[in-house]
Design an enzyme around this catalytic site. Structure first.
Site, PDB file in Angstrom:
ATOM      1  N   TYR A   1      14.886   2.828   8.741  1.00  0.00           N
ATOM      2  CA  TYR A   1      13.875   1.874   9.210  1.00  0.00           C
ATOM      3  C   TYR A   1      13.858   0.641   8.306  1.00  0.00           C
ATOM      4  O   TYR A   1      13.812  -0.496   8.790  1.00  0.00           O
ATOM      5  CB  TYR A   1      12.507   2.555   9.221  1.00  0.00           C
ATOM      6  N   LYS A  46      14.589  -3.405   9.159  1.00  0.00           N
ATOM      7  CA  LYS A  46      13.615  -4.466   8.881  1.00  0.00           C
ATOM      8  C   LYS A  46      14.207  -5.538   7.956  1.00  0.00           C
ATOM      9  O   LYS A  46      13.929  -6.732   8.126  1.00  0.00           O
ATOM     10  CB  LYS A  46      12.336  -3.873   8.283  1.00  0.00           C
ATOM     11  N   HIS A  55      -1.199   7.959   8.735  1.00  0.00           N
ATOM     12  CA  HIS A  55      -1.190   7.557   7.338  1.00  0.00           C
ATOM     13  C   HIS A  55      -2.458   8.035   6.653  1.00  0.00           C
ATOM     14  O   HIS A  55      -3.374   8.568   7.288  1.00  0.00           O
ATOM     15  CB  HIS A  55      -1.045   6.036   7.245  1.00  0.00           C
ATOM     16  N   SER A  63       7.972  -4.683   7.041  1.00  0.00           N
ATOM     17  CA  SER A  63       7.246  -3.600   6.371  1.00  0.00           C
ATOM     18  C   SER A  63       7.512  -3.675   4.877  1.00  0.00           C
ATOM     19  O   SER A  63       8.589  -4.114   4.449  1.00  0.00           O
ATOM     20  CB  SER A  63       7.724  -2.251   6.913  1.00  0.00           C
ATOM     21  N   SER A  64       6.560  -3.223   4.084  1.00  0.00           N
ATOM     22  CA  SER A  64       6.752  -3.229   2.624  1.00  0.00           C
ATOM     23  C   SER A  64       7.775  -2.189   2.186  1.00  0.00           C
ATOM     24  O   SER A  64       8.190  -2.183   1.016  1.00  0.00           O
ATOM     25  CB  SER A  64       5.416  -2.985   1.911  1.00  0.00           C
ATOM     26  N   CYS A  65       8.224  -1.317   3.105  1.00  0.00           N
ATOM     27  CA  CYS A  65       9.255  -0.331   2.745  1.00  0.00           C
ATOM     28  C   CYS A  65      10.626  -0.983   2.565  1.00  0.00           C
ATOM     29  O   CYS A  65      11.579  -0.320   2.193  1.00  0.00           O
ATOM     30  CB  CYS A  65       9.326   0.792   3.768  1.00  0.00           C
TER      31      CYS A  65
END
Length: 313
Positions: free
Chosen positions: A138, A142, A181, A109-111
């Site tokens: 989270y 990742k 989202h 994920s880009s997070c």
């Protein structure tokens, strides 16, 4: 390169990305796709995962299974988010190695990137600053999965790769206004306003934040492309490299839905991060670029929503 008869396991095949990968593989003629629901195989159970890999002779793995949720869920259950995701990743990656899986792709994920990252975000910015607190658990899971793939490659000579998608949308998206989202939430809001002849639709925030969106079928195409064409220890941002303001996105969705009322932006509500754009030059250099234009993608997503609204999430 995957052969048409290769046994390909898609973990998380019912999710947004997993289901798109299955569609993409089937459209390309891959006919030996292995799927298991959570009730059939609990990926947090190491013994069951080991047994599955031992018995199924898997050649390739797309690891798209994860515990996911919005800001509220991430903030309320951080221990669950880090534990369940770490268990899934550790169990699948370890079992893949022990059972000589040819290649594995881990979906992140880009997070994973720092909260205050320079824009656009390059892969090199990983671990260069503090994470966003609301989804830190989270993100840490990742990051661990991505690094685990790299470390296995370094230590054991495996062929594991990772991809970090931007904001995704499309078929099988979550349209529940409580935890969806921005894209599916706006589609549902404008549709319901149209059906109920409401005079206006309220959108949270000023409308000024910029966001990047990639259709999930493009995401699946990128995953399959990299699985077939890339070998190395880099990981990849996957996106369009283009951004749109929330205001322009709302107006575009209004047009696609065919809503004729007014759009009101509530500036008293939070905007969130003002800009979040991935640098996709590494992926372009590897030979892949997105194909589905945002308006075209919105039209197909709205069409799917209309056809499935009776049993939609």
């Amino acid at each position: 390169m995957m052969e048409k008869k290769s046994r390909i396991y898609v973990a998380g095949h019912r999710g947004l990305v997993g289901s798109a990968i299955v569609r993409g593989l089937e459209n390309m003629g891959y006919n030996n796709i292995v799927k298991r629901t959570h009730s059939e195989l609990d990926l947090t159970n190491q013994e069951k995962v080991n047994e599955f890999f031992k018995n199924e002779n898997i050649d390739y793995v797309f690891l798209a299974a994860a515990k996911v949720g919005g800001i509220l869920a991430n903030s309320t259950y951080p221990a669950d988010f880090i534990m369940e995701n770490l268990l899934i990743q550790c169990n699948v990656i370890k079992a893949a190695y022990e059972n000589k899986v040819e290649k594995l792709m881990f979906l992140g994920s880009s997070c994973i990137y720092p909260r205050e990252c320079p824009q656009p975000i390059k892969e090199d910015y990983l671990l260069s600053g503090y994470l966003e607190k609301t989804n830190e658990a989270y993100a840490l899971a990742k990051i661990a999965g991505l690094k685990m793939c790299q470390y296995y490659n370094t230590q054991y000579g495996t062929n594991y790769i990772s991809v970090m998608p931007t904001n995704l949308y499309g078929t099988n998206d979550n349209f529940d206004l409580k935890n969806s989202h921005v894209m599916p939430a706006l589609i549902k809001k404008f549709h319901e306003a149209k059906v109920n002849n409401l005079a206006s639709v309220e959108v949270w925030g000023s409308g000024k934040p910029l966001r990047e969106f990639l259709h999930v079928d493009d995401m699946a195409d990128a995953c399959i492309y990299l699985m077939n064409n890339y070998e190395g220890n880099d990981f990849f941002n996957v996106g369009t490299g283009k951004e749109i303001s929330i205001m322009d996105l709302a107006l575009l969705i209004k047009e696609v839905v065919g809503y004729n009322g007014e759009v009101k932006f509530d500036s008293s509500k939070p905007d969130g991060t003002m800009r979040k754009l991935l640098d996709v030059s590494r992926l372009k250099n590897a030979g892949w670029a997105y194909k589905i234009d945002l308006k075209e993608g919105l039209k197909s997503t709205y069409k799917w929503y209309l056809e499935n609204s009776h049993n939609i999430r």
